[in-house]
Design a protein around this motif. Structure first.
Motif, PDB file in Angstrom:
ATOM      1  N   PHE A  31      17.737   7.893 -22.303  1.00  0.00           N
ATOM      2  CA  PHE A  31      18.862   7.758 -21.397  1.00  0.00           C
ATOM      3  C   PHE A  31      19.770   9.046 -20.835  1.00  0.00           C
ATOM      4  N   GLY A  32      20.055   9.976 -21.890  1.00  0.00           N
ATOM      5  CA  GLY A  32      20.706  11.162 -21.434  1.00  0.00           C
ATOM      6  C   GLY A  32      19.695  11.961 -20.575  1.00  0.00           C
ATOM      7  N   GLY A  33      18.567  11.951 -20.692  1.00  0.00           N
ATOM      8  CA  GLY A  33      17.765  12.822 -19.873  1.00  0.00           C
ATOM      9  C   GLY A  33      17.694  12.281 -18.452  1.00  0.00           C
ATOM     10  N   VAL A  34      17.697  11.004 -18.402  1.00  0.00           N
ATOM     11  CA  VAL A  34      17.636  10.423 -16.949  1.00  0.00           C
ATOM     12  C   VAL A  34      19.222  10.455 -16.305  1.00  0.00           C
ATOM     13  N   ALA A  35      19.955  10.496 -17.249  1.00  0.00           N
ATOM     14  CA  ALA A  35      21.538  10.544 -16.671  1.00  0.00           C
ATOM     15  C   ALA A  35      21.502  12.168 -16.117  1.00  0.00           C
ATOM     16  N   LEU A  36      20.921  13.068 -16.766  1.00  0.00           N
ATOM     17  CA  LEU A  36      20.986  14.612 -16.449  1.00  0.00           C
ATOM     18  C   LEU A  36      20.230  14.759 -15.061  1.00  0.00           C
ATOM     19  N   LEU A  37      19.047  14.048 -15.133  1.00  0.00           N
ATOM     20  CA  LEU A  37      18.214  13.920 -13.723  1.00  0.00           C
ATOM     21  C   LEU A  37      19.129  13.569 -12.509  1.00  0.00           C
ATOM     22  N   GLY A  38      19.810  12.747 -12.895  1.00  0.00           N
ATOM     23  CA  GLY A  38      20.598  11.843 -11.539  1.00  0.00           C
ATOM     24  C   GLY A  38      21.737  12.961 -11.211  1.00  0.00           C
ATOM     25  N   ARG A  39      22.208  13.805 -12.222  1.00  0.00           N
ATOM     26  CA  ARG A  39      23.169  14.791 -12.080  1.00  0.00           C
ATOM     27  C   ARG A  39      22.638  16.296 -11.570  1.00  0.00           C
ATOM     28  N   ASN A  40      21.100  16.002 -11.049  1.00  0.00           N
ATOM     29  CA  ASN A  40      20.789  17.511 -10.843  1.00  0.00           C
ATOM     30  C   ASN A  40      20.672  18.455 -11.784  1.00  0.00           C
ATOM     31  N   ARG A  41      20.265  18.178 -12.825  1.00  0.00           N
ATOM     32  CA  ARG A  41      20.166  19.033 -14.231  1.00  0.00           C
ATOM     33  C   ARG A  41      18.815  18.910 -14.704  1.00  0.00           C
ATOM     34  N   PRO A  42      17.660  19.277 -13.915  1.00  0.00           N
ATOM     35  CA  PRO A  42      16.309  19.092 -14.290  1.00  0.00           C
ATOM     36  C   PRO A  42      16.056  19.883 -15.763  1.00  0.00           C
ATOM     37  N   TRP A  43      16.335  21.073 -15.720  1.00  0.00           N
ATOM     38  CA  TRP A  43      15.884  21.636 -16.969  1.00  0.00           C
ATOM     39  C   TRP A  43      16.525  21.011 -18.535  1.00  0.00           C
ATOM     40  N   LEU A  44      17.811  20.810 -18.228  1.00  0.00           N
ATOM     41  CA  LEU A  44      18.509  20.407 -19.480  1.00  0.00           C
ATOM     42  C   LEU A  44      17.845  18.589 -19.732  1.00  0.00           C
ATOM     43  N   ALA A  45      17.576  18.122 -18.564  1.00  0.00           N
ATOM     44  CA  ALA A  45      16.973  16.830 -18.717  1.00  0.00           C
ATOM     45  C   ALA A  45      15.414  16.987 -19.486  1.00  0.00           C
ATOM     46  N   SER A  46      14.860  17.913 -19.185  1.00  0.00           N
ATOM     47  CA  SER A  46      13.484  18.262 -19.599  1.00  0.00           C
ATOM     48  C   SER A  46      13.685  18.625 -21.084  1.00  0.00           C
ATOM     49  N   VAL A  47      14.827  19.376 -21.508  1.00  0.00           N
ATOM     50  CA  VAL A  47      14.943  19.267 -22.903  1.00  0.00           C
ATOM     51  C   VAL A  47      15.182  18.057 -23.705  1.00  0.00           C
ATOM     52  N   LEU A  48      15.927  17.294 -23.183  1.00  0.00           N
ATOM     53  CA  LEU A  48      16.285  16.015 -23.791  1.00  0.00           C
ATOM     54  C   LEU A  48      14.813  15.183 -23.927  1.00  0.00           C
ATOM     55  N   PHE A  49      14.117  15.269 -22.809  1.00  0.00           N
ATOM     56  CA  PHE A  49      13.055  14.306 -22.700  1.00  0.00           C
ATOM     57  C   PHE A  49      11.700  15.101 -23.715  1.00  0.00           C
ATOM     58  N   ALA A  50      11.715  16.408 -23.851  1.00  0.00           N
ATOM     59  CA  ALA A  50      11.003  17.071 -24.869  1.00  0.00           C
ATOM     60  C   ALA A  50      11.502  16.639 -26.527  1.00  0.00           C
ATOM     61  N   SER A  51      12.836  16.371 -26.383  1.00  0.00           N
ATOM     62  CA  SER A  51      13.315  15.888 -27.819  1.00  0.00           C
ATOM     63  C   SER A  51      12.732  14.532 -27.990  1.00  0.00           C
ATOM     64  N   VAL A  52      12.718  13.773 -27.027  1.00  0.00           N
ATOM     65  CA  VAL A  52      12.270  12.382 -26.987  1.00  0.00           C
ATOM     66  C   VAL A  52      10.795  12.543 -27.480  1.00  0.00           C
ATOM     67  N   ALA A  53       9.833  13.231 -26.974  1.00  0.00           N
ATOM     68  CA  ALA A  53       8.719  13.473 -27.294  1.00  0.00           C
ATOM     69  C   ALA A  53       8.271  13.957 -28.615  1.00  0.00           C
TER      70      ALA A  53
END
Length: 104
Positions: A31-53
Motif C-alpha cells: 500500500f505504501g508503494g502504491v501511494a508513492l506511485l501516486g505521488r510520482n515517486r517511482p524509485w522509492l515505490a519500487s524499493v517498497l515493492f522489492a521489499s514486498v517481493a
C-alpha cells in the motif's frame, strides 16, 4: 481509501493479518508503494515493492504495476526510451529478491 481498507478488513483472509505472518507486512509495504506511485515517486515505490517481493514471493507480481505505470507515464512525454529504461530497471529491482532467494 477508507472503503478499500474496510474491504481488506472484511475479507475472510484478513484473519492472516492478525497473526504473526508476513501478509500484514507485505500489505503495508504494498500500500505504501502504491501511494508513492501516486505521488510520482517511482524509485522509492519500487524499493517498497522489492521489499514486498522479499517478504512474500508473490510480491514480484507488483512489477506489472510498475511497468503499467511506467508505460502510462512515458506515452505523452519525449525521451520515452530513457523512461522505459528506468521502468525496466525498477521492474528488475522488484524481481531481484525472490530470484536471489531461489539462487541462494
Amino acid at each position: 481509501a477508507d472503503k478499500t481498507a474496510l474491504a481488506l478488513c472484511a475479507t475472510p483472509a484478513s484473519v492472516f493479518c492478525s497473526v504473526p505472518y508476513s501478509e500484514s507486512l507485505a500489505a503495508l509495504l504494498g500500500f505504501g508503494g502504491v501511494a508513492l506511485l501516486g505521488r510520482n515517486r517511482p524509485w522509492l515505490a519500487s524499493v517498497l515493492f522489492a521489499s514486498v517481493a522479499a517478504t512474500r514471493s508473490n510480491g514480484c507480481l507488483l512489477a506489472i504495476v510498475v511497468v503499467a505505470d511506467g508505460l502510462a507515464r512515458s506515452i505523452p512525454k519525449r525521451g520515452r526510451s530513457l523512461q522505459l529504461l528506468g521502468t525496466s530497471m525498477r521492474s528488475a529491482l522488484i524481481i531481484l529478491p525472490p530470484v536471489a532467494k531461489d539462487l541462494w
